[in-house]
Design an enzyme around this catalytic site. Sequence first.
Site, PDB file in Angstrom:
ATOM      1  N   GLY A  75     -14.222 -96.175 -23.792  1.00 34.34           N
ATOM      2  CA  GLY A  75     -12.844 -95.933 -24.190  1.00 34.34           C
ATOM      3  C   GLY A  75     -12.726 -95.048 -25.409  1.00 34.34           C
ATOM      4  N   HIS A  80      -7.042-102.479 -34.643  1.00 40.42           N
ATOM      5  CA  HIS A  80      -7.086-103.942 -34.663  1.00 40.42           C
ATOM      6  C   HIS A  80      -6.564-104.411 -36.008  1.00 40.42           C
ATOM      7  CE1 HIS A  80      -9.291-103.943 -30.968  1.00 40.42           C
ATOM      8  NE2 HIS A  80     -10.371-103.413 -31.494  1.00 40.42           N
ATOM      9  N   CYS A 216      -5.868 -95.229 -27.505  1.00 46.32           N
ATOM     10  CA  CYS A 216      -6.655 -95.190 -26.273  1.00 46.32           C
ATOM     11  C   CYS A 216      -6.652 -93.802 -25.645  1.00 46.32           C
ATOM     12  CB  CYS A 216      -6.160 -96.230 -25.261  1.00 46.32           C
ATOM     13  SG  CYS A 216      -6.169 -97.920 -25.900  1.00 46.32           S
TER      14      CYS A 216
END
Length: 261
Positions: A75, A80, A216
Amino acid sequence: MGELRFVHLGFGAEAVEYHAAWQEQRRVHTARFADEIPDTCLLLEHQSVYTAGRRTEENERPLDGTPVIDVDRGGKITWHGPGQLVGYPIMKLPRPVDVVAHVRRLEDVLIAVCAEFGLETTRVEGRSGVWVLGDEVPGARAGLGGLSLDFDPRRHDEEFDPRLNGPEYAPSNAGQRHEDRKLAQIGIRVAKGVTMHGFSLNCDPDNTSFDRIVPCGIRDAGVTSLSHELGRPVTVTDVLPVVEKHLTAMWSAATPLPRAV
């Protein structure tokens, strides 16, 4: 399958620094490969951090020079941090490993978790993770067939994986819906037949952290959270036991098969 144990690494004020969690992943991975421990899922919140998978491009990183940790998962780049439940299922799979089947199992778990809170989610073809679909565009042409690829901005997107297709996946947008919104991210690595990395589920994070990057590597979709979609606070503490329940059910019922060769 056999036992699946859970280890809580830290939440809230005890959120875990990324390198510390990565080191613990590697330790548990080594022990699982040696059959010293059962399949194990590490659950935690991270301190705020950007991590970049192997396929991340320079123009997807923060423009303001915010530090990014490069990691050995698949990816691209993601964030986070507080308000996001992170799970690292470290599981031994049969060889040859079927990575796509493992991703689908994790997606099934997260879709079931969202449903328990009253939110309908789905997959989007060609893309991993769990999504809330945008509303249909009034008057959009349906049934474009093969021509839909000509209008699909993901046609030249390296992140689009044709293996992630089938009846369980919502069709490509291709201008037929307003912006789809990603609720959960999945990025894994398999080494020596044992999985690493895993998933993150947005419960009640500050999603403006995603604004500094191309999350992403996807430019034509947004990011959302359970709290935003449901219009009420849904915390990591609320979601944690539900995730454990569905992961346990998935792994106890799963019969992972080797990838067909």
